[in-house]
Write a protein that holds these residues in place. Sequence first.
Motif, PDB file in Angstrom:
ATOM      1  N   LEU A 270       0.832  -1.183   0.030  1.00  0.00           N
ATOM      2  CA  LEU A 270       0.082   0.035  -0.128  1.00  0.00           C
ATOM      3  C   LEU A 270       0.920   1.141   0.087  1.00  0.00           C
ATOM      4  N   CYS A 282       0.873  -4.192   5.634  1.00  0.00           N
ATOM      5  CA  CYS A 282      -0.099  -4.200   4.449  1.00  0.00           C
ATOM      6  C   CYS A 282      -0.903  -5.566   4.466  1.00  0.00           C
ATOM      7  N   SER A 285      -4.273  -4.772   6.532  1.00  0.00           N
ATOM      8  CA  SER A 285      -5.346  -3.579   5.799  1.00  0.00           C
ATOM      9  C   SER A 285      -6.582  -4.675   5.055  1.00  0.00           C
ATOM     10  N   ASP A 286      -7.646  -3.992   4.899  1.00  0.00           N
ATOM     11  CA  ASP A 286      -8.702  -4.610   4.120  1.00  0.00           C
ATOM     12  C   ASP A 286      -8.375  -4.459   2.614  1.00  0.00           C
ATOM     13  N   ASN A 287      -7.682  -3.574   2.232  1.00  0.00           N
ATOM     14  CA  ASN A 287      -7.424  -3.338   0.838  1.00  0.00           C
ATOM     15  C   ASN A 287      -6.138  -3.890   0.480  1.00  0.00           C
ATOM     16  N   VAL A 289      -3.056  -4.611  -2.601  1.00  0.00           N
ATOM     17  CA  VAL A 289      -2.750  -3.822  -4.148  1.00  0.00           C
ATOM     18  C   VAL A 289      -2.204  -5.215  -4.851  1.00  0.00           C
ATOM     19  N   ILE A 305      -6.571  -2.349  -7.089  1.00  0.00           N
ATOM     20  CA  ILE A 305      -6.887  -2.735  -5.505  1.00  0.00           C
ATOM     21  C   ILE A 305      -8.176  -3.105  -5.251  1.00  0.00           C
ATOM     22  N   ILE A 306      -8.217  -4.276  -4.543  1.00  0.00           N
ATOM     23  CA  ILE A 306      -9.488  -4.877  -4.228  1.00  0.00           C
ATOM     24  C   ILE A 306      -9.570  -5.115  -2.686  1.00  0.00           C
ATOM     25  N   ASN A 307     -10.696  -5.173  -2.149  1.00  0.00           N
ATOM     26  CA  ASN A 307     -11.087  -5.269  -0.805  1.00  0.00           C
ATOM     27  C   ASN A 307     -11.171  -6.840  -0.594  1.00  0.00           C
ATOM     28  N   ARG A 308     -10.273  -7.154   0.524  1.00  0.00           N
ATOM     29  CA  ARG A 308     -10.261  -8.630   0.728  1.00  0.00           C
ATOM     30  C   ARG A 308     -11.423  -8.982   1.699  1.00  0.00           C
ATOM     31  N   HIS A 311     -14.855  -8.827  -1.484  1.00  0.00           N
ATOM     32  CA  HIS A 311     -14.472  -8.660  -2.887  1.00  0.00           C
ATOM     33  C   HIS A 311     -15.409  -9.587  -3.809  1.00  0.00           C
ATOM     34  N   GLU A 314     -15.141  -6.436  -9.667  1.00  0.00           N
ATOM     35  CA  GLU A 314     -14.884  -5.038  -9.602  1.00  0.00           C
ATOM     36  C   GLU A 314     -14.380  -4.247 -10.793  1.00  0.00           C
TER      37      GLU A 314
END
Length: 348
Positions: A270, A282, A285-287, A289, A305-308, A311, A314
């Motif tokens: 990130l 990193c 984090s929810d995000n 890379v 960038i995705i949200n774990r 997801h 997207e």
Amino acid sequence: MAHQKERQGEKNSSETGSRGSLLDLPELALECILERLEHVGLLNMSWTCSFLRGKCRSDHLWERHLRRKWGEVIGGAAQRKWQGQVIEIATKGLCNHERGKQRDGLLPVMRLVSLLLGFGFLPWLSGRGKASCHGSADARSEQVDIQPGGSVMCWFLALESGRFWFPAQVYNRENGHVGFVLSCYDAELSYDHRTDTFTARYLPHGRRADSIEAGITWDRIRPAPVGTSAHDLHSSDCLHDLRPGDHIEIQWRRNKEFPYGWWYGVVGHLEPCNGNEKYCRCHESDNVVLEFKQYSLGSRWRLAIINRRNHREEGNEINGFYGGIRKLYTLKEISMWKQLWPSELLLE
């Protein structure tokens, strides 16, 4: 007992004018010889007599050849398709038999032969592969009756002949077109034994017709690593394990009418993180890379960038849509992608 009589009969007929016969060997010795033959040798041997025909068509002999030549490119999807074709032919033949059993006894048989001809399974009756039994090994492989019994030999010869189009995936499709570098797409493939290469028939992209590519080498093919259809979102089960430096594949498609392909990337850091492993957080984090380092810095394809936690698919119509993710755990999978690395960074 009947098996022994058959062997004895073949043995007696072969003793005329000769001192000995292959059939004189003990069962174990004969089996050892057959296990050491290449598939062409097994085909040749199967034409010598009825006893050896049965021996040389045994599944356990052909399983070794199937694994050695085809094991790296065929998977569960190919096996299911083959079994489905076998069942379809057998079912049609049985239905025809039931409808015709009160009439001419040859009619059901001829209908079954007609079905087999339609699938290209009896080439010498349809005018293809007319070489005699004393011809080349390639001609004999064309002549073997691929019956709807599903034997391993039948499957091997169907693959070898190129008549069976099997599902698999192709790296860097369309001869490494710049738009597909470091990707892997679903296709149906047919083998050409004359060039030792494959022809691929890719899934249609939206309104585009099927795309065909010839001359594909063995090292560009793999069986599908997951059972997810190219039109379905893969269920990601690795999102909470992803850390910077992990190697991944992610589904991507240009728009929602297109099938997904699998694209290679790595998990990056990130923006606030300087990449120092000692202080990196990193992974908390929810995000996440994702870096696609085959593209130059500044390219719109370089980062995603995705949200774990939540997801799903997207993206947008400009940058495409990112789907499911699978983490690569084996050195074999990772090294395959590295072998395909482009000589220059992509600028798009």
